[in-house]
Design a protein around this motif. Structure first.
Motif, PDB file in Angstrom:
ATOM      1  N   LEU A 185       0.795  -1.180  -0.093  1.00  0.00           N
ATOM      2  CA  LEU A 185       0.184   0.038  -0.029  1.00  0.00           C
ATOM      3  C   LEU A 185       0.883   1.256  -0.016  1.00  0.00           C
ATOM      4  O   LEU A 185       0.479   2.301   0.376  1.00  0.00           O
ATOM      5  N   SER A 186       2.064   1.136  -0.381  1.00  0.00           N
ATOM      6  CA  SER A 186       3.031   2.349  -0.432  1.00  0.00           C
ATOM      7  C   SER A 186       3.103   2.980  -1.684  1.00  0.00           C
ATOM      8  O   SER A 186       3.805   4.092  -1.888  1.00  0.00           O
ATOM      9  N   GLY A 187       2.458   2.374  -2.781  1.00  0.00           N
ATOM     10  CA  GLY A 187       2.561   2.970  -3.928  1.00  0.00           C
ATOM     11  C   GLY A 187       1.202   2.582  -4.818  1.00  0.00           C
ATOM     12  O   GLY A 187       0.573   1.944  -4.354  1.00  0.00           O
ATOM     13  N   LYS A 188       1.470   3.125  -6.321  1.00  0.00           N
ATOM     14  CA  LYS A 188       0.069   2.607  -7.116  1.00  0.00           C
ATOM     15  C   LYS A 188       0.865   2.102  -8.530  1.00  0.00           C
ATOM     16  O   LYS A 188       1.954   2.511  -8.722  1.00  0.00           O
TER      17      LYS A 188
ATOM     18  N   ILE B 272       0.595  -6.176 -18.052  1.00  0.00           N
ATOM     19  CA  ILE B 272       1.712  -5.414 -18.018  1.00  0.00           C
ATOM     20  C   ILE B 272       1.574  -4.331 -16.961  1.00  0.00           C
ATOM     21  O   ILE B 272       0.390  -3.792 -16.709  1.00  0.00           O
ATOM     22  N   LYS B 273       2.436  -4.337 -16.058  1.00  0.00           N
ATOM     23  CA  LYS B 273       2.332  -3.394 -14.846  1.00  0.00           C
ATOM     24  C   LYS B 273       3.312  -2.194 -14.879  1.00  0.00           C
ATOM     25  O   LYS B 273       4.343  -2.286 -15.327  1.00  0.00           O
ATOM     26  N   PHE B 274       2.797  -1.028 -14.815  1.00  0.00           N
ATOM     27  CA  PHE B 274       3.818   0.247 -14.815  1.00  0.00           C
ATOM     28  C   PHE B 274       3.693   0.974 -13.398  1.00  0.00           C
ATOM     29  O   PHE B 274       2.807   1.397 -12.867  1.00  0.00           O
ATOM     30  N   ASN B 275       4.928   0.850 -12.654  1.00  0.00           N
ATOM     31  CA  ASN B 275       4.738   1.557 -11.271  1.00  0.00           C
ATOM     32  C   ASN B 275       4.815   3.118 -11.646  1.00  0.00           C
ATOM     33  O   ASN B 275       5.660   3.679 -12.017  1.00  0.00           O
ATOM     34  N   LEU B 276       3.554   3.745 -11.058  1.00  0.00           N
ATOM     35  CA  LEU B 276       3.607   5.227 -11.187  1.00  0.00           C
ATOM     36  C   LEU B 276       3.818   5.912  -9.964  1.00  0.00           C
ATOM     37  O   LEU B 276       4.189   7.096  -9.754  1.00  0.00           O
TER      38      LEU B 276
END
Length: 160
Positions: free
Chosen positions: A36-39, A59-63
């Motif tokens: 829960l520290s990012g999206k 596909i995941k993109f760390n925003l």
């Protein structure tokens, strides 16, 4: 036609073989990371043609992430996807839980080509498919001499 006697009926959901695929986007969703520290932006693609048509790839993109390196890498790769898919995301805001961004992606996205590769598993995780970074390209390249999609432009004949 499916023959119950000769066909096994089993469908493989294993990894896609490495290679170039035409992909169309099915879903886009902004999700929280496990801690829960990012999206991250989770995009679901479907192979649009060929032997592996209808297979899916996520596909995941760390925003939003503690690692600025991860975020910068994701943003550059996402920009490459946006350009290939003809999506105008020159500005986007995550304040609305990414709803505007995901609507824009789903509303503007085109079919794209990308190089799919297998990432070996580690730390207890299984191997997975991923898109080679920055390998996104438009699925069909239009010739500069091709008529516009609305038809041939009529030009007056000028005698000189």
């Amino acid at each position: 036609m499916f023959n119950m006697i000769t066909d096994s009926g089993s469908s493989s959901f294993g990894l896609l073989p490495d290679g170039e695929y035409t992909l169309k986007i099915l879903e886009a969703e902004l999700k929280d990371t496990r801690d829960l520290s990012g999206k991250y932006l989770d995009l679901c693609f479907e192979v649009a043609e060929g032997q592996h048509a209808n297979r899916r790839l996520w596909i995941k993109f760390n925003l939003v992430n503690k690692s600025s390196t991860a975020v910068n890498f994701a943003l550059k790769n996402l920009k490459s996807y946006f350009e290939a898919a003809a999506i105008d995301c020159s500005q986007f805001d995550l304040d609305d839980n990414g709803q505007a961004l995901t609507r824009r992606i789903m509303g503007q996205a085109q079919t794209v080509k990308a190089s799919v590769v297998t990432q070996p598993g580690n730390n207890g995780y299984k191997s997975k498919n991923d898109v080679e970074p920055y390998s996104w390209s438009p699925a069909s390249v239009k010739s500069k001499d091709a008529p516009p999609p609305w038809g041939e432009v009529m030009r007056p004949k000028i005698p000189f």
